[in-house]
Design a protein around this motif. Structure first.
Motif, PDB file in Angstrom:
ATOM      1  N   GLU A  62       0.850  -1.201   0.000  1.00  0.00           N
ATOM      2  CA  GLU A  62       0.000   0.000   0.000  1.00  0.00           C
ATOM      3  C   GLU A  62       0.885   1.251   0.000  1.00  0.00           C
ATOM      4  O   GLU A  62       2.050   1.204   0.388  1.00  0.00           O
TER       5      GLU A  62
ATOM      6  N   VAL B 170       1.360   4.851   1.761  1.00  0.00           N
ATOM      7  CA  VAL B 170       0.941   5.557   2.965  1.00  0.00           C
ATOM      8  C   VAL B 170       0.839   7.039   2.650  1.00  0.00           C
ATOM      9  O   VAL B 170       1.771   7.641   2.140  1.00  0.00           O
TER      10      VAL B 170
ATOM     11  N   VAL C 274      -0.819   9.342   5.128  1.00  0.00           N
ATOM     12  CA  VAL C 274      -0.705  10.006   6.418  1.00  0.00           C
ATOM     13  C   VAL C 274      -0.469   8.939   7.478  1.00  0.00           C
ATOM     14  O   VAL C 274      -0.886   7.794   7.310  1.00  0.00           O
ATOM     15  N   GLY C 275       0.180   9.314   8.573  1.00  0.00           N
ATOM     16  CA  GLY C 275       0.387   8.392   9.686  1.00  0.00           C
ATOM     17  C   GLY C 275       1.661   8.731  10.419  1.00  0.00           C
ATOM     18  O   GLY C 275       2.545   9.371   9.841  1.00  0.00           O
TER      19      GLY C 275
ATOM     20  N   ASN D 179      -2.638   6.123  13.244  1.00  0.00           N
ATOM     21  CA  ASN D 179      -3.531   6.986  12.447  1.00  0.00           C
ATOM     22  C   ASN D 179      -3.249   6.906  10.951  1.00  0.00           C
ATOM     23  O   ASN D 179      -3.147   7.919  10.265  1.00  0.00           O
ATOM     24  N   LYS D 180      -3.107   5.702  10.478  1.00  0.00           N
ATOM     25  CA  LYS D 180      -2.671   5.530   9.094  1.00  0.00           C
ATOM     26  C   LYS D 180      -3.810   5.739   8.096  1.00  0.00           C
ATOM     27  O   LYS D 180      -4.918   5.263   8.288  1.00  0.00           O
ATOM     28  N   ILE D 181      -3.528   6.458   7.025  1.00  0.00           N
ATOM     29  CA  ILE D 181      -4.414   6.484   5.860  1.00  0.00           C
ATOM     30  C   ILE D 181      -3.579   6.003   4.687  1.00  0.00           C
ATOM     31  O   ILE D 181      -2.536   6.579   4.381  1.00  0.00           O
ATOM     32  N   ALA D 182      -4.003   4.923   4.038  1.00  0.00           N
ATOM     33  CA  ALA D 182      -3.183   4.347   2.974  1.00  0.00           C
ATOM     34  C   ALA D 182      -4.074   3.833   1.853  1.00  0.00           C
ATOM     35  O   ALA D 182      -5.253   3.540   2.070  1.00  0.00           O
ATOM     36  N   VAL D 183      -3.525   3.749   0.661  1.00  0.00           N
ATOM     37  CA  VAL D 183      -4.257   3.206  -0.483  1.00  0.00           C
ATOM     38  C   VAL D 183      -3.592   1.886  -0.889  1.00  0.00           C
ATOM     39  O   VAL D 183      -2.395   1.876  -1.181  1.00  0.00           O
TER      40      VAL D 183
END
Lengths: 357, 443
Positions: free
Chosen positions: B268, B270, B272-273, B284-288
Motif C-alpha cells: 500500500e 501511505v 498520512v500516519g 492513524n494511518k491512511i493508505a491506499v
C-alpha cells in the motif's frame, strides 16, 4: 606526479594570497588610514568588487589539496580545527562588512561595517601568518606524550595556546611567540600589498601618504624577516636552512623575496604598477621560500617517534593523480581565457569607471 | 565518541541546510535570467531586460551568501570528517576539485561581467555572460550530485589494504546510475523554487499596485515554469529516484515509505500516519492498497520488502525523521502541482491577474519549495544512514579522531550565531531590492 600537484597547489595558493592578500591589505589600510567618507567608500570598493572571485582560489586550492593529498588534508584540517573555523568566521564577517556597508546611507551603519571589514581583515592576515608559522615550525604528530602516541601517527590536535607560548615546548600551541612574529610579517606584507593596490586602483586622497607608509613598513618588514630567520634557525629548527645548502638552486626563492623587498625601498621613484608587481613578488617569494625550505616535507613532526608528513606519504593513488592532471590542464586553460576576458573589460581606476548600469 | 558523532552531524546538518537555501535559488534563477534576457534580444521589450537585471541583483545577493556559506562545507570535510576525507578523498576529492575548477571560476568570473558589463559588451555578449553564469551554477550542482551519488552508490573504486579507497575508473563516477536521475530531480526542484519566487514577487507587485507590468510578466513566467517544473520534478525524475532507492537501498525505501510489515502481495502507499517505533506500526494511518507496488514496479501485486525483512544494522538510524522528510517533500510537491494547475487555468482564461485569493496564495507559497528541497536532501542523507558511503563506511567511522565534542559544540554555537546575523542581513537586502523594484537601477 606528486611533485606536479604540489607545484600546482602551491601556485593556486600563492595566487590566492596575492589576490585575496590585496583585499586583506586594503582592509588593514582602511582600518588605520582612511578618514574621509569619500576615501573609505572607494577603498572599500577596491576590495568589494573583487573579493568573492578572489576567494574562489581558496576553494579551488582546498579542493585540489583534498583530492591529491587527502591524508594531509585530513590531518591538518582536524589538527588546526579551531583556528581554521575562526578563519572561516572572519572570512564571513569580513564579507558581511564589505557587502553591507554601502546598503544604507547612515553614518553609524557604515562605521559598524567598516570596522567589521577592517578588524576581520587584520585578524585574517594575522591568522594566516600564524598558520604558516605553525606549518614551518611543525606539530606534535600523533600527539606524543611521554614517548607514547595518543592518536594514529599522522593525526594531531593543537590547542590555541599553551601556558608557555614557547615554540620549543614539547607540545606547542597554535599561538606562540614564533608564530606571532610570522603573523606580524604577514600583516605587514599584506598591508604593503593592499596599499599598492589602493594606489593602483583608486584616486583616493591618501595615495601620496600611503607611499610614505609603504616605505616605513618595508623597513619593519626587513627587520622582522631577519629577526624571524634568526629565531627559526637557532631556536626552533636548526635544520631549517639545510635544503638551501644541499640544493643551492632553491636559493632563487629567497633571492626573489629579498630583491622585491629591497625594490620596495624605491617606492617613491617607481611606477604604481611596478610597486604592485614588487609586493606581488614579495608574497610569492615568501611562500615559495617557506615551502622550498621544507620540501618534500609539508608538515614537520616535532617529535622523533612519528615521521613528518611529506607529499609522498600523504598522496592518493597514481591513477587518481594522473587522471586529475588531465582535467586540471583543461581547467587551467579555460581559467586563463576567463582571466584575459575579465582583465580586458575591468582594467583602470575604480572611481573613473561607471559601475552603474 | 557518541557525542562527538552527534555534534559533528549536527554542525554539518545545520551548516548545509542553511547553505542550501542559496544555491537552490541561484541554479534555477540563472536559467530564468537567461530566459528573460534571451526574450529581450528577440522582442526588444524593455521590461524583459529589466527583469533579467532585477533578478540578477537577487541572484548576486544569493550567490555571495552561497559562496561564504559554501567554504565551511568544504572545510568541514577536513575539520570534522577527517577520517572520511583521509579514506575517500582520492575519489570524492576529484569531483569536489572539479567543481572548483570548472564551475566556481566560470560562475564568479562571468557574474561580475554580467552585473557590470552590459554597456561595455553590448546585448549579445551580455546574454552570453548570463548563459555562462547559468552553466557554471548548473555544473556546480552536477559535481556535487556526482560526489553524493558516489556516497549513495559507490562505483569505480578499490579498497586498499590500509582501508583507503582509491579511484580505479574515473568515468564510472559520471556514468553512475544514481547520478543522472538525482541531478535532474535536484535541478528541477531548484527550478520549482526559483519559479515560485519569481511568481511570488510578481503577485506582490500586482497586489501592491506597483510595477504592475513587471509584476504580470514575473507572475506569468513564474507560473508557467512553476507548472512545468512541478510536474517534471514528480514525474519522471522523482519516480525514477524512488525506483533507484527501491533497487539499491531497499531498507531505506521501506523506511521512507513507512512500510513496517511486508505484505503478501502488493504494497500500500501511505499518505498520512505517524511511525510508532515501539509497536513497529503506523498510528492513524491512511493508505491506499497496492499503489506503491504499481508505482514502483508497474504491477499491482509485486511484493515490496517491509522493515521487518531487515536487521537493525541495515535499517536507517532515524526512521521517523526519514519518513517525515519524505512525506513532507511528496506532500508539498503534490500541493504545488494542484495550485499551479489552478493558476495555469486562470492564466489561460486571462483572469489570473485579478483573482485576489489566488494572488495571495501564490505570494505566500514561496517558502514551501525551500522546505521541499531541503526535506528532499534529508531523505537522501537520512536514508543513507548509518553509512557515509553506502554499505561500506559507517558514519561513526568517518569523524575526526582528535576533535573533541566540546570543540565542535563551540563552533556549532558560533555558526548558529553568525548565520542568524547573515540570515537577517540577507532578508534585509532582498527586501530592499524588491522594494526598489525592477525599474531603479542603483548599484
Amino acid at each position: 606526479m606528486e611533485i606536479f600537484w604540489y607545484i600546482i597547489i602551491a601556485i593556486v595558493l600563492a595566487v590566492f594570497f596575492v589576490l585575496d592578500g590585496y583585499d586583506f591589505g586594503v582592509g588593514i589600510i582602511h582600518l588605520f588610514m582612511a578618514k574621509e567618507e569619500k576615501d573609505k567608500e572607494v577603498i572599500a570598493k577596491s576590495a568589494g568588487l573583487f573579493w568573492d572571485s578572489n576567494e574562489v582560489w581558496l576553494v579551488a586550492g582546498g579542493g585540489m589539496l583534498f583530492m591529491a593529498f587527502p591524508t594531509f588534508y585530513a590531518s591538518v584540517f582536524s589538527g588546526f580545527y579551531l583556528p581554521l573555523i575562526i578563519v572561516l568566521w572572519l572570512v564571513m564577517f569580513r564579507a558581511i562588512g564589505l557587502e553591507f556597508r554601502s546598503q544604507f546611507n547612515f553614518t553609524m551603519w557604515k562605521a559598524i561595517w567598516d570596522k567589521a571589514f577592517g578588524v576581520s581583515s587584520l585578524l585574517l592576515a594575522l591568522f594566516f601568518g600564524i598558520a604558516l608559522g605553525n606549518v614551518v615550525r611543525g606539530v606534535n604528530l600523533g600527539g606524543v606524550e611521554n614517548g607514547v602516541s595518543l592518536y594514529e601517527k599522522h593525526y594531531f590536535f593543537l590547542p590555541l595556546w599553551n601556558g608557555s607560548f614557547s615554540p620549543t615546548h614539547e607540545s606547542p600551541g597554535i599561538i606562540d611567540w614564533f608564530t606571532i612574529i610570522i603573523g606580524l610579517i604577514t600583516v605587514v606584507t599584506l598591508a604593503i600589498h593592499g596599499a599598492n593596490w589602493i594606489i593602483l586602483k583608486t584616486n583616493s586622497s591618501i595615495n601620496t601618504n600611503l607611499k610614505h607608509v609603504i616605505f616605513k613598513l618595508t623597513i619593519v618588514q626587513l627587520v622582522l624577516t631577519i629577526f624571524s630567520l634568526g629565531i627559526w634557525q637557532f631556536l626552533v629548527n636548526s635544520n631549517s636552512l639545510d635544503n638551501f645548502f644541499s640544493r643551492p638552486y632553491l636559493l632563487v626563492f629567497p633571492m626573489l623575496y629579498f630583491a622585491a623587498l629591497f625594490g620596495l625601498f624605491r617606492i617613491h621613484k617607481i611606477s604604481d604598477g611596478q610597486a604592485f608587481t614588487l609586493s606581488t613578488l614579495l608574497i610569492i617569494g615568501g611562500i615559495t621560500s617557506s615551502l622550498a625550505s621544507m620540501f618534500p616535507v609539508i608538515l614537520p613532526s616535532t617529535n622523533t617517534i612519528n615521521e613528518s608528513l611529506t607529499i609522498f606519504n600523504t598522496s592518493t593513488s597514481q591513477y587518481g593523480l594522473s587522471t586529475a592532471m588531465g582535467w586540471g590542464i583543461l581547467g587551467f586553460i579555460l581559467l586563463f581565457v576567463y582571466m584575459i576576458i575579465q582583465k580586458r573589460l575591468m582594467g583602470g581606476k575604480i572611481d573613473d569607471m561607471d559601475y552603474g548600469h | 565518541m557518541e557525542d562527538m558523532l552527534f555534534y559533528d552531524r549536527m554542525q554539518f546538518a545545520f551548516t548545509i541546510t542553511f547553505h542550501y537555501i542559496f544555491p537552490q535559488l541561484t541554479m534555477g534563477l540563472s536559467f530564468l535570467i537567461v530566459f528573460f534576457k534571451w526574450n529581450y534580444l528577440r522582442n526588444k521589450i524593455e521590461k524583459y531586460n529589466d527583469a533579467a537585471k532585477f533578478f540578477m541583483k537577487i541572484f548576486a545577493i544569493n550567490f555571495t551568501i552561497g559562496v561564504i556559506t559554501g567554504i565551511p562545507m568544504e572545510f568541514q570535510f577536513g575539520t570534522n570528517w577527517a577520517k572520511f576525507s583521509e579514506l575517500t578523498g582520492g575519489i570524492i576529492g576529484q569531483t569536489l576539485a572539479m567543481e572548483g575548477m570548472f564551475s566556481f571560476f566560470l560562475e564568479s568570473s562571468f557574474l561580475a561581467l554580467f552585473i557590470f558589463g552590459e554597456k561595455l559588451m553590448g546585448q549579445k555578449l551580455h546574454l552570453l555572460t548570463g548563459f555562462l553564469v547559468f552553466l557554471g551554477s548548473w555544473a556546480s550542482g552536477y559535481f556535487i550530485l556526482a560526489t553524493n551519488a558516489w556516497m549513495q552508490h559507490p562505483v569505480g573504486y578499490e579498497i586498499l589494504e590500509n582501508g583507503k579507497y582509491v579511484l580505479t575508473n574515473f568515468s564510472a563516477l559520471f556514468s553512475n546510475p544514481w547520478l543522472l536521475p538525482a541531478f535532474l530531480h535536484n535541478q528541477l526542484a531548484s527550478m520549482v523554487t526559483s519559479s515560485f519566487v519569481v511568481a511570488s514577487i510578481g503577485a506582490f507587485y500586482i497586489l501592491q499596485n506597483k510595477y504592475v507590468e513587471h509584476g504580470k510578466l514575473f507572475l506569468k513566467t513564474g507560473v508557467i515554469f512553476g507548472m512545468a517544473s512541478s510536474l517534471l520534478v514528480a514525474f519522471p525524475t522523482g519516480d525514477w529516484n524512488a525506483k533507484n532507492v527501491a533497487k539499491h537501498q531497499p531498507a531505506s525505501f521501506a523506511a521512507m515509505e513507512g512500510i513496517f510489515e511486508t505484505e503478501h502481495a502488493g504494497a500500500e502507499i501511505v499518505l498520512v500516519g505517524q511511525p510508532n517505533m515501539v509497536e513497529k506500526k503506523l498510528d492513524n494511518k491512511i493508505a491506499v492498497p497496492n499503489v506503491l507496488s504499481f508505482l514502483t514496479y508497474q504491477d499491482w501485486d509485486t511484493q515490496i520488502s517491509g522493515m521487518d525483512k531487515f536487521t537493525e544494522e541495515e535499517l536507517p538510524t532515524n526512521i521517523p525523521a526519514l519518513y517525515y522528510a519524505y512525506h513532507i517533500m511528496v506532500g508539498l510537491g503534490t500541493i504545488f502541482i494542484g495550485i499551479m494547475s489552478i493558476a495555469i487555468f486562470f492564466l489561460w482564461r486571462k483572469k489570473l491577474f485579478t483573482i485576489k485569493p489566488l494572488l495571495w496564495t501564490i505570494m505566500f507559497l514561496f517558502p514551501f519549495p525551500y522546505i521541499a528541497n531541503i526535506t528532499g536532501w534529508y531523505v537522501a542523507e537520512l536514508g543513507r544512514q548509518p553509512y557515509l558511503v553506502y554499505g561500506l563506511l559507517k558514519t561513526a567511522d568517518g569523524i575526526s579522531p582528535t576533535v573533541s565534542s566540546g570543540n565542535t559544540l563551540f563552533t556549532l554555537l558560533g555558526f548558529i550565531g553568525l548565520y542568524f546575523l547573515l540570515g537577517m542581513l540577507f532578508l534585509l537586502l532582498v527586501g530592499k531590492a524588491i522594494h526598489q523594484g525592477p525599474k531603479t537601477q542603483t548599484h
